[in-house]
Motif scaffolding. Structure first.
Motif, PDB file in Angstrom:
ATOM      1  N   UNK A  21       4.568  -3.173 -16.143  1.00  0.00           N
ATOM      2  CA  UNK A  21       4.426  -1.712 -16.056  1.00  0.00           C
ATOM      3  C   UNK A  21       5.789  -1.027 -16.052  1.00  0.00           C
ATOM      4  N   UNK A  22       6.766  -1.626 -15.387  1.00  0.00           N
ATOM      5  CA  UNK A  22       8.125  -1.057 -15.373  1.00  0.00           C
ATOM      6  C   UNK A  22       8.716  -1.060 -16.778  1.00  0.00           C
ATOM      7  N   UNK A  23       8.450  -2.120 -17.528  1.00  0.00           N
ATOM      8  CA  UNK A  23       8.992  -2.221 -18.887  1.00  0.00           C
ATOM      9  C   UNK A  23       8.372  -1.205 -19.840  1.00  0.00           C
ATOM     10  N   UNK A  24       7.216  -0.676 -19.498  1.00  0.00           N
ATOM     11  CA  UNK A  24       6.653   0.406 -20.311  1.00  0.00           C
ATOM     12  C   UNK A  24       7.549   1.639 -20.221  1.00  0.00           C
TER      13      UNK A  24
ATOM     14  N   UNK B 127       0.827  -1.206   0.000  1.00  0.00           N
ATOM     15  CA  UNK B 127       0.000   0.000   0.000  1.00  0.00           C
ATOM     16  C   UNK B 127       0.859   1.252   0.000  1.00  0.00           C
ATOM     17  N   UNK B 128       1.943   1.212   0.749  1.00  0.00           N
ATOM     18  CA  UNK B 128       2.831   2.368   0.821  1.00  0.00           C
ATOM     19  C   UNK B 128       3.475   2.652  -0.528  1.00  0.00           C
ATOM     20  N   UNK B 129       3.993   1.608  -1.174  1.00  0.00           N
ATOM     21  CA  UNK B 129       4.618   1.794  -2.483  1.00  0.00           C
ATOM     22  C   UNK B 129       3.602   2.271  -3.517  1.00  0.00           C
ATOM     23  N   UNK B 130       2.378   1.732  -3.462  1.00  0.00           N
ATOM     24  CA  UNK B 130       1.335   2.192  -4.382  1.00  0.00           C
ATOM     25  C   UNK B 130       0.975   3.651  -4.134  1.00  0.00           C
ATOM     26  N   UNK B 131       0.934   4.051  -2.855  1.00  0.00           N
ATOM     27  CA  UNK B 131       0.641   5.451  -2.526  1.00  0.00           C
ATOM     28  C   UNK B 131       1.745   6.365  -3.065  1.00  0.00           C
ATOM     29  N   UNK B 132       2.987   5.943  -2.924  1.00  0.00           N
ATOM     30  CA  UNK B 132       4.091   6.730  -3.489  1.00  0.00           C
ATOM     31  C   UNK B 132       3.954   6.841  -5.001  1.00  0.00           C
TER      32      UNK B 132
ATOM     33  N   UNK C  73      11.920   7.152 -11.037  1.00  0.00           N
ATOM     34  CA  UNK C  73      11.360   6.797  -9.732  1.00  0.00           C
ATOM     35  C   UNK C  73      10.157   5.866  -9.900  1.00  0.00           C
ATOM     36  N   UNK C  74       9.314   6.129 -10.881  1.00  0.00           N
ATOM     37  CA  UNK C  74       8.172   5.239 -11.130  1.00  0.00           C
ATOM     38  C   UNK C  74       8.668   3.843 -11.506  1.00  0.00           C
ATOM     39  N   UNK C  75       9.724   3.795 -12.323  1.00  0.00           N
ATOM     40  CA  UNK C  75      10.320   2.508 -12.698  1.00  0.00           C
ATOM     41  C   UNK C  75      10.796   1.769 -11.439  1.00  0.00           C
ATOM     42  N   UNK C  76      11.543   2.463 -10.591  1.00  0.00           N
ATOM     43  CA  UNK C  76      12.077   1.843  -9.366  1.00  0.00           C
ATOM     44  C   UNK C  76      10.958   1.368  -8.444  1.00  0.00           C
ATOM     45  N   UNK C  77       9.891   2.129  -8.340  1.00  0.00           N
ATOM     46  CA  UNK C  77       8.764   1.722  -7.485  1.00  0.00           C
ATOM     47  C   UNK C  77       8.073   0.488  -8.045  1.00  0.00           C
ATOM     48  N   UNK C  78       7.929   0.413  -9.364  1.00  0.00           N
ATOM     49  CA  UNK C  78       7.320  -0.783  -9.970  1.00  0.00           C
ATOM     50  C   UNK C  78       8.192  -2.017  -9.736  1.00  0.00           C
TER      51      UNK C  78
END
Length: 130
Positions: free
Chosen positions: A62-65, A18-23, A35-40
């Protein structure tokens, strides 16, 4: 921009997923592709550890996008498909890695070939035992 992003889950939001999704959903992160890549990728690891290969696959996809040729992400995606029981998709991804070797080290290429050989050998053994 990142000063307003909390670095720790709050007491009301202790679940790492939940925390990572909120970020990921925060406006501060929206314009930062790295940062979005790293979070995914972090979310995929969380789901790997939680034993949920489908959620891990969804996050790596999603990261590969954001970074379509990232070797580690592609290699892990192949691993997750194999873990999910889909070696054919794992092999397709490994072939994709080998089809565009520019920027890959010899070790990365060898590792990918070795993984392909392992999947092929396992499929042959499975076919022989069927």
């Amino acid at each position: 921009a990142f000063q307003r992003i909390s670095t720790q889950p709050s007491a009301s939001n202790e679940n790492p997923n939940d925390y990572l999704l909120a970020l990921l959903a925060s406006k501060e992160v929206e314009s930062h592709a790295d940062l979005r890549f790293a979070l995914r990728v972090a979310l995929s690891r969380y789901h790997e550890k939680a034993g949920d290969p489908q959620a891990a696959i969804e996050n790596l996809t999603a990261a590969l996008e954001l970074r379509p040729q990232d070797f580690v992400t592609l290699f892990n995606l192949a691993r997750y498909y194999d873990w999910q029981g889909n070696p054919a998709e794992a092999q397709r991804i490994l072939r994709k890695i080998l089809a565009a070797p520019a920027g890959l080290s010899r070790a990365m290429i060898k590792l990918t070939h070795r993984r392909m050989e392992e999947l092929e050998a396992r499929q042959r053994n499975h076919a022989d035992n069927a």
